[in-house]
Design a protein around this motif. Structure first.
Motif, mmCIF file in Angstrom:
data_model
loop_
_atom_site.group_PDB
_atom_site.id
_atom_site.type_symbol
_atom_site.label_atom_id
_atom_site.label_comp_id
_atom_site.label_asym_id
_atom_site.label_seq_id
_atom_site.Cartn_x
_atom_site.Cartn_y
_atom_site.Cartn_z
ATOM 1 N N VAL A 7 10.446 8.016 -10.130
ATOM 2 C CA VAL A 7 9.108 7.476 -9.946
ATOM 3 C C VAL A 7 9.150 5.988 -10.284
ATOM 4 N N LEU A 8 8.048 5.309 -9.970
ATOM 5 C CA LEU A 8 7.957 3.872 -10.210
ATOM 6 C C LEU A 8 8.057 3.584 -11.699
ATOM 7 N N ILE B 238 -7.043 6.874 -12.538
ATOM 8 C CA ILE B 238 -5.930 7.423 -11.752
ATOM 9 C C ILE B 238 -4.880 6.341 -11.505
ATOM 10 N N PHE B 239 -5.344 5.108 -11.200
ATOM 11 C CA PHE B 239 -4.398 4.016 -10.970
ATOM 12 C C PHE B 239 -3.565 3.753 -12.220
ATOM 13 N N LEU C 118 -3.729 -2.997 -10.205
ATOM 14 C CA LEU C 118 -4.758 -2.444 -9.324
ATOM 15 C C LEU C 118 -5.885 -1.800 -10.113
ATOM 16 N N ILE D 16 -6.127 5.651 -3.371
ATOM 17 C CA ILE D 16 -5.437 6.605 -4.247
ATOM 18 C C ILE D 16 -4.182 7.122 -3.562
ATOM 19 N N VAL E 285 -1.436 4.364 -3.621
ATOM 20 C CA VAL E 285 -0.854 4.162 -4.944
ATOM 21 C C VAL E 285 -0.005 5.367 -5.343
ATOM 22 N N ALA E 286 -0.461 6.578 -4.955
ATOM 23 C CA ALA E 286 0.323 7.767 -5.274
ATOM 24 C C ALA E 286 1.660 7.746 -4.538
ATOM 25 N N PHE E 287 1.635 7.352 -3.260
ATOM 26 C CA PHE E 287 2.904 7.247 -2.529
ATOM 27 C C PHE E 287 3.801 6.193 -3.159
ATOM 28 N N ALA E 288 3.201 5.058 -3.567
ATOM 29 C CA ALA E 288 4.003 4.014 -4.203
ATOM 30 C C ALA E 288 4.631 4.517 -5.485
ATOM 31 N N PHE E 289 3.880 5.369 -6.219
ATOM 32 C CA PHE E 289 4.398 5.854 -7.502
ATOM 33 C C PHE E 289 5.499 6.875 -7.302
ATOM 34 N N LEU F 135 -0.861 6.158 -12.547
ATOM 35 C CA LEU F 135 0.212 6.001 -11.575
ATOM 36 C C LEU F 135 0.923 4.659 -11.719
ATOM 37 N N GLN G 160 1.235 -0.546 -3.180
ATOM 38 C CA GLN G 160 0.225 -1.239 -3.980
ATOM 39 C C GLN G 160 -0.225 -2.528 -3.314
ATOM 40 N N THR H 67 -11.308 6.371 -10.503
ATOM 41 C CA THR H 67 -10.215 5.915 -9.637
ATOM 42 C C THR H 67 -9.317 4.931 -10.388
ATOM 43 N N ALA I 126 -0.097 1.673 -11.870
ATOM 44 C CA ALA I 126 -0.597 0.547 -11.084
ATOM 45 C C ALA I 126 -1.618 -0.190 -11.929
ATOM 46 N N LEU J 133 4.904 -6.902 -8.065
ATOM 47 C CA LEU J 133 3.792 -6.990 -7.126
ATOM 48 C C LEU J 133 3.527 -8.449 -6.748
#
Lengths: 103, 162
Positions: free
Chosen positions: B119-120, B43-44, B52, A45, A48-52, B47, A62, B40, B49, B129
């Motif tokens: 942000v991404l 959450i991904f 993932l 987590i 992924v949070a840092f990546a976002f 964000l 990621q 989790t 992802a 990726l």
């Protein structure tokens, strides 16, 4: 209002700490490994949070999370094999019964 | 809106985590771990992802949870089997956990994290990726596949009957 990086990090810190508590207090080998898995999840987590939150070039976070998933899947498979082996040899999976090498 | 969603997921996740750490019934513990892994994945998805998140659902929530359930049923005296806690050294464990958590929260709230300007972005996360993995991180990827193979063979060798 959108979520911020610190919220994600504190959530991951909570998951990590509870996983640590479980890994320290539980007696079954299986659940100890499961709690370590929760700690891996907290780290994922975080990555992924840092990546976002740190923009375009940070998708490396990621990539690292994928590698952590690979390693923890390996660890999980081996740990389950060891748990089965331990049950076959000692008839239990409680960690305090595995004291053969205790001095 | 996103914040409310985050808080709902976080509460579900932490409660399920607590159940993993404290429930005595092993089957309930594994099911609570399933909930943690699924949130989790949520959450991904929040964000950006998505790859993932899907991998998390497939591998963790699907495969690993089922495998752990199998091992629980193979190694214990039925699902009613209860593992006791060790009462004597428990306060020190709680104490060390609280210390770790307090340290983490202190660090998180005091460090100025380097933030990007944006942000991404959503559109081509999976494509980027894949490009990263298969161009820049190809060697670690291959080593990871060899590691998986070795772990597979090792697990079979360990767990088979003599």
């Amino acid at each position: 209002m959108d979520t911020s990086l610190s919220q994600m990090l504190i959530l991951a810190a909570g998951v990590f700490s509870i996983g640590l508590l479980g890994a320290l207090t539980r007696k079954s080998v299986i659940i100890v490994v499961m709690c370590i898995e929760l700690m891996f999840n907290a780290v994922n987590i975080n990555l992924v949070a840092f990546a976002f939150y740190s923009g375009l070039e940070a998708i490396r976070g990621q990539v690292f999370a994928i590698f952590i998933m690979v390693v923890s899947a390996c660890e999980m498979g081996l740990a389950m094999a060891i748990a089965i082996l331990m049950y076959r040899n000692k008839g239990t999976v409680e960690v305090n019964k595995a004291n053969l090498m205790k001095w | 809106m996103q914040n409310i969603l985050f808080y709902i997921i976080a509460v579900i996740m932490l409660v399920a985590c607590w159940r993993v750490a404290t429930t005595k019934n092993l089957i309930h513990t594994v099911l609570a771990a399933f909930i943690v892994l699924m949130s989790t994945a949520a959450i991904f998805f929040m964000l950006n992802a998505e790859f993932l998140g899907v991998v998390q659902i497939l591998i963790y929530a699907g495969a690993i949870t089922i495998m752990v359930l199998f091992v629980v049923m193979l190694t214990t005296a039925g699902p009613r089997y209860e593992v006791t806690h060790d009462k004597k050294i428990k306060p020190s464990m709680y104490l060390s956990t609280i210390v770790v958590f307090a340290t983490l929260v202190f660090l998180v709230s005091n460090i100025q994290w380097p933030m990007g300007t944006t942000v991404l972005q959503l559109e081509d996360v999976t494509e980027t990726l894949a490009t990263k993995i298969f161009l820049e991180y190809l060697l670690p990827f291959e080593i990871a596949s060899i590691l998986l193979l070795v772990a597979l063979v090792g697990a079979v060798v360990l767990a088979r009957k003599e």
